[in-house]
Design a protein around this motif. Structure first.
Motif, PDB file in Angstrom:
ATOM      1  N   SER A  52      32.782  40.740  37.514  1.00  0.00           N
ATOM      2  CA  SER A  52      33.529  40.669  36.256  1.00  0.00           C
ATOM      3  C   SER A  52      33.324  41.930  35.423  1.00  0.00           C
ATOM      4  CB  SER A  52      33.103  39.436  35.452  1.00  0.00           C
ATOM      5  OG  SER A  52      33.513  38.257  36.094  1.00  0.00           O
ATOM      6  N   ASN A  73      38.320  35.437  37.590  1.00  0.00           N
ATOM      7  CA  ASN A  73      37.102  35.285  38.382  1.00  0.00           C
ATOM      8  C   ASN A  73      36.230  34.160  37.838  1.00  0.00           C
ATOM      9  OD1 ASN A  73      34.842  35.737  40.032  1.00  0.00           O
ATOM     10  ND2 ASN A  73      34.078  37.391  38.737  1.00  0.00           N
ATOM     11  N   GLY A  97      41.952  37.140  40.925  1.00  0.00           N
ATOM     12  CA  GLY A  97      40.674  36.767  40.322  1.00  0.00           C
ATOM     13  C   GLY A  97      40.304  35.334  40.623  1.00  0.00           C
ATOM     14  N   GLU A 115      29.360  37.049  40.296  1.00  0.00           N
ATOM     15  CA  GLU A 115      30.341  36.881  39.229  1.00  0.00           C
ATOM     16  C   GLU A 115      30.092  37.882  38.096  1.00  0.00           C
ATOM     17  OE1 GLU A 115      28.873  34.403  40.747  1.00  0.00           O
ATOM     18  OE2 GLU A 115      30.239  32.702  41.051  1.00  0.00           O
ATOM     19  N   LEU A 124      38.294  36.536  44.118  1.00  0.00           N
ATOM     20  CA  LEU A 124      37.019  36.762  43.439  1.00  0.00           C
ATOM     21  C   LEU A 124      36.330  35.450  43.097  1.00  0.00           C
ATOM     22  CD1 LEU A 124      37.798  39.741  41.019  1.00  0.00           C
ATOM     23  CD2 LEU A 124      37.098  39.758  43.408  1.00  0.00           C
TER      24      LEU A 124
END
Length: 347
Positions: free
Chosen positions: A250, A265, A41, A246, A45
């Motif tokens: 998420s 993230n 994450g 995002e 990410l």
């Protein structure tokens, strides 16, 4: 005008699809290499979904629009925590681990304080930009080393537990277990494909960036037609547009049960926005910031980050999940900030 509207609508549709592909690729790689979800994450990410912020801020710096560059980065940080994380935990509450309140959130607070300190004189110089990029390298190194260390510790415990299940030769009637051997036919488990994981990750990230750029372009065109100032565009339209990866990533991670990945993230994205996005913009050209950025936007960014730390600490100490009450609080903070921003839009 209609072309801008079409760009936004089509961009949103592609964004939702690409986020699912992106998360699938990240999850496959995490499983393949036994990498902690939180680390995926933070690195993949967090950095990957911050690509739109980096592109927009770098372009803004090159074109001599410092307010747009800073507004994009700091506005995205506020939106990531208050809107993205707030909406995520409303759908799926998150269990807060010890290292999040002991290491990751204090680190994010420290970096946020560094950003505020650098803006004390209203200027971000080349030296400030270099400091931010050096800090980024240090932060990423810390995250990688500690997360992989924790992963190795967990693996050792898992091996020890499996060893304890082995049956001695004196009890041949009992089932025996072999470490590392899994009967794929019986369990239905399918080994993640490296090529497929990398392909999904690359395609998902590419489409995230392309769709986000389409959304931002269309939104800026519409906002310009309405005569909105550059700083407000950066803090609202561009910040929300570049935070869509995002948000969707998420929400997708939370929906698939990857809670550590969802929180990682947000933390990774905010670290990357503050250090890399602003750092690169400052290196390209020194930035003279509008004073209201420090007194309003950086202040809100610091307060919302501190609030996140306090709420996560409370959830950890009380052995509760970071859930809906915190989500509503964060969304209320986002609403209050938006109202304040509208009221001071002409400053």
């Amino acid at each position: 005008m209609w072309l801008a509207v079409i760009a936004v609508l089509i961009g949103l549709a592609i964004l939702v699809w690409s986020a699912d592909v992106f998360i699938d690729g990240a999850t496959a790689l995490a499983t393949k290499f036994n990498v902690p979800g939180f680390l995926i994450g933070v690195l993949i990410l967090g950095i990957g979904t911050s690509a739109p912020e980096m592109v927009v801020s770098v372009l803004a710096a090159l074109e001599g629009s410092p307010d747009l560059a800073l507004g994009n980065a700091y506005g995205s940080n506020i939106i990531n925590i208050a809107l993205v994380l707030g909406a995520t935990v409303l759908i799926s509450p998150i269990v807060i681990r010890k290292d999040i309140v002991k290491r990751d959130l204090p680190l994010l607070l420290l970096i946020t304080a560094l950003a505020a300190w650098q803006l004390r004189d209203g200027v971000l110089s080349l030296a400030d930009g270099l400091i931010l990029l050096v800090a980024l390298v240090i932060v990423l190194t810390i995250q990688i080393v500690q997360s992989l260390g924790e992963s190795r510790s967990k693996n050792k415990l898992a091996v020890k537990d499996q060893n304890s299940l082995k049956i001695s030769p004196e009890n041949p009637s009992e089932p025996s277990f072999s470490i590392g051997s899994v009967d794929n036919k019986d369990t239905g488990y399918v080994e993640p494909s490296l090529v497929r994981g990398l392909s999904s990750l690359f395609i998902g990230m590419l489409m995230l960036v392309i769709s986000s750029r389409a959304i931002v372009w269309g939104a800026i065109e519409l906002a310009t037609l309405w005569g909105v100032s550059e700083l407000v565009i950066g803090l609202t339209v561009v910040a929300i547009g570049t935070s869509l990866p995002e948000l969707v990533s998420s929400l997708s991670a939370a929906r698939k049960g990857e809670h550590d990945m969802a929180l990682g993230n947000i933390i990774g994205s905010n670290l990357f926005n503050t250090l890399a996005v602003v750092g690169l913009a400052a290196i390209i050209t020194p930035i003279t910031a509008n004073p209201i950025i420090l007194s309003r936007d950086v202040l809100v960014m610091g307060l919302i980050t501190l609030a996140l730390f306090v709420m996560c600490l409370f959830a950890f100490v009380s052995n509760r999940k970071f859930g809906r009450a915190s989500g509503f609080t964060l969304l209320a903070g986002f609403t209050g900030y938006t109202i304040w921003l509208i009221q001071t839009a002409n400053v």
